[in-house]
Scaffold this active site. Sequence first.
Site, PDB file in Angstrom:
ATOM      1  CG  ASP A  27      -2.064   0.918   1.136  1.00  0.00           C
ATOM      2  OD1 ASP A  27      -2.306   1.451   0.031  1.00  0.00           O
ATOM      3  OD2 ASP A  27      -2.737   1.141   2.152  1.00  0.00           O
ATOM      4  CG  HIS A  44       0.056   2.159  -9.256  1.00  0.00           C
ATOM      5  ND1 HIS A  44      -0.159   1.684  -7.987  1.00  0.00           N
ATOM      6  CD2 HIS A  44      -1.053   2.888  -9.568  1.00  0.00           C
ATOM      7  CE1 HIS A  44      -1.344   2.095  -7.550  1.00  0.00           C
ATOM      8  NE2 HIS A  44      -1.900   2.839  -8.489  1.00  0.00           N
ATOM      9  CG  LEU A 138       9.236 -17.204  -3.432  1.00  0.00           C
ATOM     10  CD1 LEU A 138       9.181 -17.117  -1.899  1.00  0.00           C
ATOM     11  CD2 LEU A 138       9.638 -15.833  -3.994  1.00  0.00           C
TER      12      LEU A 138
HETATM   13  C1  FPP Z   1      -1.901   0.222  -3.307  1.00  0.00           C
HETATM   14  O1  FPP Z   1      -1.457   1.543  -3.378  1.00  0.00           O
HETATM   15  C2  FPP Z   1      -1.370  -0.530  -4.410  1.00  0.00           C
HETATM   16  C3  FPP Z   1      -2.124  -1.100  -5.398  1.00  0.00           C
HETATM   17  C4  FPP Z   1      -3.592  -1.012  -5.493  1.00  0.00           C
HETATM   18  C5  FPP Z   1      -1.489  -1.835  -6.475  1.00  0.00           C
HETATM   19  C6  FPP Z   1      -0.290  -2.630  -6.091  1.00  0.00           C
HETATM   20  C7  FPP Z   1       0.365  -2.993  -7.319  1.00  0.00           C
HETATM   21  C8  FPP Z   1       1.665  -2.942  -7.573  1.00  0.00           C
HETATM   22  C9  FPP Z   1       2.730  -2.636  -6.588  1.00  0.00           C
HETATM   23  C10 FPP Z   1       2.029  -3.236  -8.943  1.00  0.00           C
HETATM   24  C11 FPP Z   1       2.858  -4.447  -9.046  1.00  0.00           C
HETATM   25  C12 FPP Z   1       2.133  -5.688  -9.097  1.00  0.00           C
HETATM   26  C13 FPP Z   1       2.412  -6.643 -10.007  1.00  0.00           C
HETATM   27  C14 FPP Z   1       1.866  -8.006  -9.830  1.00  0.00           C
HETATM   28  C15 FPP Z   1       3.248  -6.372 -11.167  1.00  0.00           C
HETATM   29  P1  FPP Z   1      -2.544   2.701  -3.482  1.00  0.00           P
HETATM   30  O2  FPP Z   1      -2.696   3.058  -4.893  1.00  0.00           O
HETATM   31  O3  FPP Z   1      -3.796   2.277  -2.796  1.00  0.00           O
HETATM   32  O4  FPP Z   1      -1.817   3.821  -2.686  1.00  0.00           O
HETATM   33  P2  FPP Z   1      -2.533   4.987  -1.838  1.00  0.00           P
HETATM   34  O5  FPP Z   1      -3.255   4.293  -0.709  1.00  0.00           O
HETATM   35  O6  FPP Z   1      -1.375   5.799  -1.355  1.00  0.00           O
HETATM   36  O7  FPP Z   1      -3.428   5.717  -2.777  1.00  0.00           O
END
Ligand code: FPP
Length: 244
Positions: A27, A44, A138
Amino acid sequence: MSPKSQADQKEYPPLEHVPFHVGIIMDGNGRWAQARGLPRLAGHQAGTDNLRRILRATVEFGIKILTIYAFSTENWGRPESEVSGLMRLMERMIDRELSELHAQGVQIRHIGRSDHVPERMLEKIQHALDVTKDNQHLILNVAFNYGGRKELVDAVRAIVADGVAPEAIDEALIDRYLYTAGLPDADLIIRTSGEMRVSNFLIWQGAYAEYYVTPTFWPDFDKDELYKALVAFDRRERRFGVLS
Ligand code: FPP
């Protein structure tokens, strides 16, 4: 020696108990970007780059199963540009990283539903599962289009469809109907960015997990941070509801 190779060579004191199965709620990508005046997708992208580093560290620390929360069934509700950007990043990650992950002995699994997922993405996921299915170093469970409640709904539907008698239903049977069938429960669940929520992640498999929350945003959660989480886990006393 370059700073990067210094970091690679850093020695970490050994741990008494390394968790077998670690879950991570990655997150804070959006806030990481916002704090830098960048668009959310840049967060991201940085989060995806970080995942690559953390995967390597996970293998080095001897963790055997890593479950990452990549995209929840609720994330479809985000703006279309963010959703399609995330899909692109994930596709690119599969294209670019699959051969290295395979060489590292990583077995990729998908936990979640297939509905709404673009056909091309589904094909890429299936290809990654097929290529890595025999790897043993893994297990990487990618929770993609995943929701813990939907996982339980799917399990109940399958149990009913199989005509299982009510008296035959116990915890072990339900376990066998989950997306994670055959894998042990999560020992440690890490959440970055300081939020104290489970957010529908591994709600069954995390019943006795130790939780670790750090204020660090996911793109900045590095190997040292992962080690800190493992040290915190090492110090916990797990009682599973009984007395020590
Ligand atoms: C949460 O941050 C993150 C996500 C919803 C996406 C997580 C995905 C990745 C790290 C991409 C990599 C994954 C793969 C499988 C390639 P948020 O957007 O909710 O952050 P915020 O709470 O600060 O808005």
